[in-house]
Design a protein around this motif. Structure first.
Motif: not given
Length: 248
Positions: A112-129, A146-148, A151-156
């Protein structure tokens, strides 16, 4: 976060009639005109058209997407479970808080990513968001540019839930399904169109993804199809709803 709306269980517990309970957990349009649909014998006796051609044509026109980019399900929750079940999930990120059924449907341990505190935390490559926008329960709308990009760069694989978007004239990311192959948009029709008892939800994505998404045959009733087709074509409904919503 658990979904509410079980007024029947609560009314039994406190010994009252369900009609006496005001359900603040249901985020449903308060404009609720009387339904003008006559239930015919033909609707009950005959099998529905499994292609749902007329309804898809109406959705296509209203949401500016192709019919081949639409998968229909018996409610948005069914759409969520069907989509997540069809994907080979390993690493999943949920932008929380969000609709609790997502966590149930994932089937693997999600971060879980707390969107109030860590909105721009980078997910791992090839993950699902998974992101609900506008969000629940707070109703905040996010500019996802910015988020999209992240996500694109991480191939999510990106799952966006835009079920509450229509209450205001907000930008949808539906058009991105033509440019990003790993994007799925969840659409509930019960919220804005004030019909929680009519179970129709959709997944919007590119033609290949929709084709690979298994859909049960005859998963919508003839009444559901006729009701939603009529309401989607009712331009005064949408206009009046937004006027009331703005005032409230």
């Amino acid at each position: 976060m658990k979904h509410g709306a079980n007024i029947y269980k609560y009314s039994k517990k406190i010994g009252t009639n369900p009609d006496e309970i005001i359900d603040f957990s249901s985020n449903i349009n308060l404009y609720q005109p009387k339904t003008k649909i006559k239930t015919t014998n033909e609707m009950i006796v005959k099998y529905a058209d499994t292609s749902y051609k007329k309804l898809k044509k109406t959705i296509s026109k209203n949401y500016n997407i192709k019919r081949s980019q639409i998968a229909l399900f018996n409610g948005a929750t069914s759409a969520i479970f069907a989509l997540l079940n069809s994907l080979k999930l390993t690493k999943v990120y949920l932008y929380a808080p969000l609709y609790g059924e997502y966590e149930k449907a994932v089937g693997v341990e999600a971060t879980k990513i707390d969107r109030f505190k860590d909105l721009y935390k980078t997910p791992k490559k090839n993950s699902t968001v998974i992101f609900v926008n506008p969000s629940t329960p707070d109703g905040k709308y996010y500019d996802l540019k910015k988020l999209f990009k992240i996500w694109r760069e991480q191939n999510c694989t990106v799952i966006l839930d835009e079920s509450f978007l229509e209450f205001e004239d907000l930008r949808s990311f539906r058009d991105e399904i033509n440019t990003y192959k790993n994007l799925y948009v969840i659409q509930s029709f019960s919220k804005f169109y004030s019909c929680a008892g009519v179970r129709i939800g959709a997944v919007f994505s590119n033609k290949v993804n929709i084709k690979n998404l298994k859909q049960p045959i005859w998963n919508l009733s003839s009444f559901d199809v006729k009701f939603l087709t009529q309401r989607l074509n009712d331009k005064e409904f949408a206009k009046h709803s937004k006027k009331i919503h703005k005032k409230q």
